[in-house]
Design a protein around this motif. Structure first.
Motif, PDB file in Angstrom:
ATOM      1  N   MET A   1       0.837  -1.179   0.000  1.00 45.15           N
ATOM      2  CA  MET A   1       0.000   0.000   0.000  1.00 45.15           C
ATOM      3  C   MET A   1       0.875   1.231   0.000  1.00 45.15           C
ATOM      4  SD  MET A   1      -2.974  -0.850   2.748  1.00 45.15           S
ATOM      5  CE  MET A   1      -1.865  -1.487   3.987  1.00 45.15           C
ATOM      6  N   SER A   2       0.342   2.255  -0.583  1.00 44.23           N
ATOM      7  CA  SER A   2       1.047   3.512  -0.592  1.00 44.23           C
ATOM      8  C   SER A   2       0.270   4.594   0.159  1.00 44.23           C
ATOM      9  CB  SER A   2       1.287   3.959  -2.033  1.00 44.23           C
ATOM     10  OG  SER A   2       1.919   5.195  -2.063  1.00 44.23           O
ATOM     11  N   ASN A  21       3.256   1.312   4.745  1.00 44.92           N
ATOM     12  CA  ASN A  21       3.942   0.073   4.406  1.00 44.92           C
ATOM     13  C   ASN A  21       3.623  -0.951   5.495  1.00 44.92           C
ATOM     14  OD1 ASN A  21       5.538  -1.809   3.198  1.00 44.92           O
ATOM     15  ND2 ASN A  21       7.465  -0.927   3.879  1.00 44.92           N
ATOM     16  N   SER A  23       0.507  -4.232   6.702  1.00 47.91           N
ATOM     17  CA  SER A  23      -0.665  -5.033   6.375  1.00 47.91           C
ATOM     18  C   SER A  23      -1.829  -4.698   7.296  1.00 47.91           C
ATOM     19  CB  SER A  23      -0.344  -6.520   6.458  1.00 47.91           C
ATOM     20  OG  SER A  23       0.055  -6.848   7.765  1.00 47.91           O
ATOM     21  N   ILE A  40      -7.794   2.790  -0.997  1.00 48.36           N
ATOM     22  CA  ILE A  40      -6.411   2.331  -0.852  1.00 48.36           C
ATOM     23  C   ILE A  40      -5.758   2.369  -2.220  1.00 48.36           C
ATOM     24  CG2 ILE A  40      -4.920   0.403  -0.216  1.00 48.36           C
ATOM     25  CD1 ILE A  40      -7.212  -0.534   1.625  1.00 48.36           C
ATOM     26  N   SER A  41      -4.582   2.968  -2.286  1.00 45.70           N
ATOM     27  CA  SER A  41      -3.830   2.968  -3.541  1.00 45.70           C
ATOM     28  C   SER A  41      -2.456   2.366  -3.287  1.00 45.70           C
ATOM     29  CB  SER A  41      -3.701   4.381  -4.108  1.00 45.70           C
ATOM     30  OG  SER A  41      -2.985   5.206  -3.224  1.00 45.70           O
ATOM     31  N   ASN A  42      -1.914   1.707  -4.311  1.00 49.91           N
ATOM     32  CA  ASN A  42      -0.594   1.109  -4.151  1.00 49.91           C
ATOM     33  C   ASN A  42       0.435   1.894  -4.950  1.00 49.91           C
ATOM     34  OD1 ASN A  42      -0.828   0.282  -6.821  1.00 49.91           O
ATOM     35  ND2 ASN A  42      -1.126  -1.863  -6.349  1.00 49.91           N
ATOM     36  N   THR A  43       1.664   1.454  -4.893  1.00 51.24           N
ATOM     37  CA  THR A  43       2.756   2.180  -5.544  1.00 51.24           C
ATOM     38  C   THR A  43       2.678   2.128  -7.070  1.00 51.24           C
ATOM     39  OG1 THR A  43       4.148   0.222  -5.311  1.00 51.24           O
ATOM     40  CG2 THR A  43       4.341   1.913  -3.612  1.00 51.24           C
ATOM     41  N   GLU A  44       1.909   1.163  -7.623  1.00 56.77           N
ATOM     42  CA  GLU A  44       1.742   1.075  -9.074  1.00 56.77           C
ATOM     43  C   GLU A  44       0.600   1.948  -9.578  1.00 56.77           C
ATOM     44  OE1 GLU A  44       1.800  -2.130  -7.340  1.00 56.77           O
ATOM     45  OE2 GLU A  44       3.978  -2.035  -7.544  1.00 56.77           O
TER      46      GLU A  44
END
Length: 59
Positions: A1-2, A21, A23, A40-44
């Motif tokens: 997650m970012s 960073n 869980s 929730i957004s991730n690094t991609e």
């Protein structure tokens, strides 16, 4: 997650945490009840938004 953002049903931002960073995490939403939107957004750059029912439990 970012990034994690939590909104109320009217779209007001209640919580914003960047560079996450983990869980699991704990955030204080003691003033909120009802339906919340968790984004929730991730690094991609993938963004997922879910509706969550949140209520206070009093003892």
């Amino acid at each position: 997650m970012s990034t994690i953002k939590i909104y109320d049903i009217q779209g007001r931002l209640l919580y914003d945490k960047k560079q996450v960073n983990a869980s699991q995490m704990i955030c204080d939403l003691s003033a909120s009840t009802g339906v919340l939107l968790v984004q929730i957004s991730n690094t991609e750059g993938v963004v997922v938004t879910k509706k969550v029912m949140f209520s206070k439990i009093g003892f």
